[in-house]
Scaffold this motif. Structure first.
Motif, PDB file in Angstrom:
ATOM      1  N   TRP A  18      10.703 -59.178  -0.231  1.00  0.00           N
ATOM      2  CA  TRP A  18      11.638 -58.342  -0.523  1.00  0.00           C
ATOM      3  C   TRP A  18      12.976 -58.230  -1.609  1.00  0.00           C
ATOM      4  O   TRP A  18      13.333 -57.416  -1.808  1.00  0.00           O
ATOM      5  N   ARG A  19      12.489 -58.686  -2.320  1.00  0.00           N
ATOM      6  CA  ARG A  19      13.240 -59.065  -3.188  1.00  0.00           C
ATOM      7  C   ARG A  19      12.554 -58.032  -4.780  1.00  0.00           C
ATOM      8  O   ARG A  19      12.791 -57.141  -5.265  1.00  0.00           O
ATOM      9  N   LEU A  20      11.176 -58.117  -4.617  1.00  0.00           N
ATOM     10  CA  LEU A  20       9.739 -57.463  -4.814  1.00  0.00           C
ATOM     11  C   LEU A  20      10.351 -55.661  -4.574  1.00  0.00           C
ATOM     12  O   LEU A  20      10.239 -54.603  -5.611  1.00  0.00           O
ATOM     13  N   VAL A  21      11.126 -55.540  -3.169  1.00  0.00           N
ATOM     14  CA  VAL A  21      11.172 -53.830  -2.424  1.00  0.00           C
ATOM     15  C   VAL A  21      11.611 -53.877  -2.984  1.00  0.00           C
ATOM     16  O   VAL A  21      11.821 -52.586  -3.002  1.00  0.00           O
ATOM     17  N   VAL A  22      13.235 -54.322  -3.419  1.00  0.00           N
ATOM     18  CA  VAL A  22      14.259 -53.884  -3.556  1.00  0.00           C
ATOM     19  C   VAL A  22      14.572 -53.352  -5.102  1.00  0.00           C
ATOM     20  O   VAL A  22      14.675 -52.444  -5.042  1.00  0.00           O
ATOM     21  N   GLY A  79      13.604 -41.321  -1.073  1.00  0.00           N
ATOM     22  CA  GLY A  79      12.534 -41.261  -2.271  1.00  0.00           C
ATOM     23  C   GLY A  79      12.401 -42.982  -1.614  1.00  0.00           C
ATOM     24  O   GLY A  79      10.908 -43.629  -2.375  1.00  0.00           O
ATOM     25  N   ALA A  80      13.871 -43.492  -1.730  1.00  0.00           N
ATOM     26  CA  ALA A  80      13.669 -45.199  -2.039  1.00  0.00           C
ATOM     27  C   ALA A  80      12.752 -45.935  -1.351  1.00  0.00           C
ATOM     28  O   ALA A  80      12.147 -47.321  -1.484  1.00  0.00           O
ATOM     29  N   LEU A  81      13.719 -45.073  -0.276  1.00  0.00           N
ATOM     30  CA  LEU A  81      13.021 -46.490   0.714  1.00  0.00           C
ATOM     31  C   LEU A  81      11.198 -45.638   1.520  1.00  0.00           C
ATOM     32  O   LEU A  81      10.587 -45.790   2.390  1.00  0.00           O
ATOM     33  N   ASN A  82      10.836 -44.916   0.718  1.00  0.00           N
ATOM     34  CA  ASN A  82       9.248 -43.980   1.102  1.00  0.00           C
ATOM     35  C   ASN A  82       8.490 -45.357   2.403  1.00  0.00           C
ATOM     36  O   ASN A  82       8.259 -46.647   1.085  1.00  0.00           O
ATOM     37  N   PRO A  83       8.070 -45.055   3.534  1.00  0.00           N
ATOM     38  CA  PRO A  83       6.822 -46.547   3.407  1.00  0.00           C
ATOM     39  C   PRO A  83       5.991 -46.967   3.221  1.00  0.00           C
ATOM     40  O   PRO A  83       5.811 -47.925   2.919  1.00  0.00           O
ATOM     41  N   LYS A  84       5.212 -45.671   2.278  1.00  0.00           N
ATOM     42  CA  LYS A  84       3.967 -46.376   1.828  1.00  0.00           C
ATOM     43  C   LYS A  84       4.327 -47.059   0.572  1.00  0.00           C
ATOM     44  O   LYS A  84       3.710 -48.299   0.045  1.00  0.00           O
ATOM     45  N   ILE A 103      14.881 -40.891  -9.311  1.00  0.00           N
ATOM     46  CA  ILE A 103      14.753 -39.636  -8.776  1.00  0.00           C
ATOM     47  C   ILE A 103      16.487 -39.008  -8.815  1.00  0.00           C
ATOM     48  O   ILE A 103      16.671 -38.142  -8.932  1.00  0.00           O
ATOM     49  N   ALA A 104      17.869 -40.445  -8.762  1.00  0.00           N
ATOM     50  CA  ALA A 104      19.087 -39.650  -9.566  1.00  0.00           C
ATOM     51  C   ALA A 104      19.208 -39.763 -10.479  1.00  0.00           C
ATOM     52  O   ALA A 104      19.309 -38.386 -10.786  1.00  0.00           O
ATOM     53  N   MET A 105      18.412 -39.899 -11.756  1.00  0.00           N
ATOM     54  CA  MET A 105      18.462 -39.582 -13.199  1.00  0.00           C
ATOM     55  C   MET A 105      18.195 -38.314 -12.621  1.00  0.00           C
ATOM     56  O   MET A 105      18.325 -37.542 -14.227  1.00  0.00           O
ATOM     57  N   ASP A 106      16.404 -38.193 -12.584  1.00  0.00           N
ATOM     58  CA  ASP A 106      15.963 -36.886 -12.589  1.00  0.00           C
ATOM     59  C   ASP A 106      16.701 -35.652 -11.641  1.00  0.00           C
ATOM     60  O   ASP A 106      16.682 -34.113 -12.471  1.00  0.00           O
ATOM     61  N   LEU A 107      17.486 -35.822 -11.315  1.00  0.00           N
ATOM     62  CA  LEU A 107      18.566 -35.124 -10.372  1.00  0.00           C
ATOM     63  C   LEU A 107      19.445 -34.489 -11.239  1.00  0.00           C
ATOM     64  O   LEU A 107      20.080 -33.147 -10.845  1.00  0.00           O
ATOM     65  N   LYS A 108      20.256 -35.228 -11.874  1.00  0.00           N
ATOM     66  CA  LYS A 108      21.216 -35.112 -12.894  1.00  0.00           C
ATOM     67  C   LYS A 108      20.787 -34.326 -14.067  1.00  0.00           C
ATOM     68  O   LYS A 108      21.656 -34.437 -15.113  1.00  0.00           O
ATOM     69  N   GLY A 109      19.482 -34.665 -14.185  1.00  0.00           N
ATOM     70  CA  GLY A 109      18.814 -34.120 -15.763  1.00  0.00           C
ATOM     71  C   GLY A 109      18.806 -35.413 -16.568  1.00  0.00           C
ATOM     72  O   GLY A 109      18.672 -34.913 -17.537  1.00  0.00           O
TER      73      GLY A 109
END
Length: 404
Positions: free
Chosen positions: A60-64, A265-270, A74-80
């Motif tokens: 779960w550390r790896l998952v986190v 995006g962060a919690l994508n099940p795949k 994603i966050a950095m991309d959204l803010k350019g």
């Protein structure tokens, strides 16, 4: 069936499933079950290993870490910010930016880090007329050159602990491989770019180093914050990522719509299943004691030390796609050859480079899987570039071993 044959069979199954367009998370999960079915005593034992994997803090550390890294991207991309960072690096030249962005991200020891640098250089790769496979290789290869020598990587730390040597000595011993692998990447990159013409060439007139540094800090501060938290404050990587992502969300005042995009995006099940599948495969390898079995097979048939140094780390690295796995699992077995306290530098270079070669070629490697998916690259075509690069790296490591 012996340990080596069972590992090879399970990897072949994974490749076949990938060829059949089965998602990589399911392919690796099924490959782990095949490996468990062959090597464990019963189905109950297989589910016991799976249960332990699901309950393990390391899983779960790896998952986190992966989820936070994707969320941060994603966050950095959204803010350019990623585009701004790429544009800032482009002030030094487009091709320089393409090759500098991945190792910059490589200073942060995160699984799937190549996905972050991929999102930085995506537009640049298109302008430079790179195919998806070419872009994947350059991004993937240069993302990992720092992993041979950057002291906050788990593989380096574990190597120091296992062989009872100072971490500075580990870095000194392995750092030439960072240099050589950078040269290998540049050589193949040169061959890729030969004959290509960029649609756009940056004008470097009026370049200011002060402005460059300022823009670099402003566009990459969440990444620099992670490096600061890990390297200077010694914070756990998972906490460092969570803090950086949380700080970014607060500072940039994310609205609900953007926040939903980041979380989704962060919690994508795949992606979550992919992390679990890889840790399950690693757990089966360890529980069945396959590395020790392979070591016994190789020593019984009188295989020379240099072959053992290459083959054992390579197999485990290839089977798991994780650097700390091949180091933690195989290096204790190799201690009689490499040494403790006082080591044979050539043996360490050969063992580490061989294990890392396996990691770079592994279909279990998150960076390879996710960056190939991001660029929409066909994985077998990407290997056309990766295999020669890895082969050259192993040749150089072998020369170092002979000379040392």
């Amino acid at each position: 069936m012996n340990a080596i044959a069972s590992l090879i069979l399970s990897i072949i199954v994974v490749f076949i499933l990938l060829r059949l367009k089965i998602h990589v998370s399911l392919a690796i999960f099924f490959g782990a079950f095949i490996l468990a079915f062959i090597n464990l005593q019963s189905l109950a034992e297989t589910f016991y290993v799976l249960e332990n994997t699901l309950l393990a803090l390391q899983t779960w550390r790896l998952v986190v870490i992966i989820s936070s890294a994707i969320g941060l991207s994603i966050a950095m991309d959204l803010k350019g910010m990623l585009k701004d960072l790429a544009k800032t690096l482009e002030k030094a030249g487009e091709k320089i930016a393409l090759h500098v962005a991945p190792p910059l991200i490589g200073l942060v020891p995160m699984p799937a880090g190549a996905l972050v640098s991929a999102s930085m250089v995506r537009d640049l790769a298109k302008r430079l007329k790179l195919t998806p496979e070419e872009a994947t290789f350059i991004n993937y290869w240069f993302r990992h050159i720092m992993e041979y020598s950057w002291p906050i990587y788990q593989g380096i730390i574990l190597t120091s602990a296992i062989f009872s040597i100072n971490i500075v000595d580990v870095v000194k011993t392995l750092s030439p491989m960072t240099f050589f692998n950078a040269l290998i990447g540049l050589l193949i990159s040169y061959m890729i770019f030969k004959g290509k013409v960029s649609k756009h060439v940056k004008d470097r007139k009026g370049f200011s180093m002060r402005s460059f540094v300022k823009d670099l800090i402003l566009s990459s501060w969440p990444i620099l914050l992670i490096i600061f938290l890990i390297l200077l404050l010694k914070l756990d990587t998972s906490l460092a990522f969570i803090l950086s992502l949380t700080t970014l969300i607060i500072v940039e005042r994310f609205n609900v719509k953007d926040l939903v995009k980041v979380v989704k995006g962060a919690l994508n099940p795949k992606i979550v299943l992919l992390s679990i599948s890889i840790m399950f495969y690693k757990a089966v390898v360890e529980y069945a004691n396959l590395p020790h079995q392979i070591f016994s097979i190789l020593t019984k048939i009188g295989v020379p030390d240099y072959v053992v140094l290459m083959l054992l780390p390579f197999i485990v690295g290839f089977a798991t796609g994780i650097t700390f796995a091949f180091v933690g699992i195989t290096f204790p077995l190799l201690a009689p050859i490499v040494g403790r306290g006082v080591i044979d530098a050539g043996s360490l270079v050969l063992a580490y480079a061989s294990g890392f070669a396996g990691v770079l070629l592994s279909p279990m490697h998150l960076c390879l899987i996710l960056s190939a998916e991001y660029f929409k690259a066909y994985l077998p075509k990407t290997y056309v570039y990766i295999i020669p690069a890895v082969a050259l790296s192993l040749i150089i490591a072998s020369i170092v071993y002979i000379v040392a």
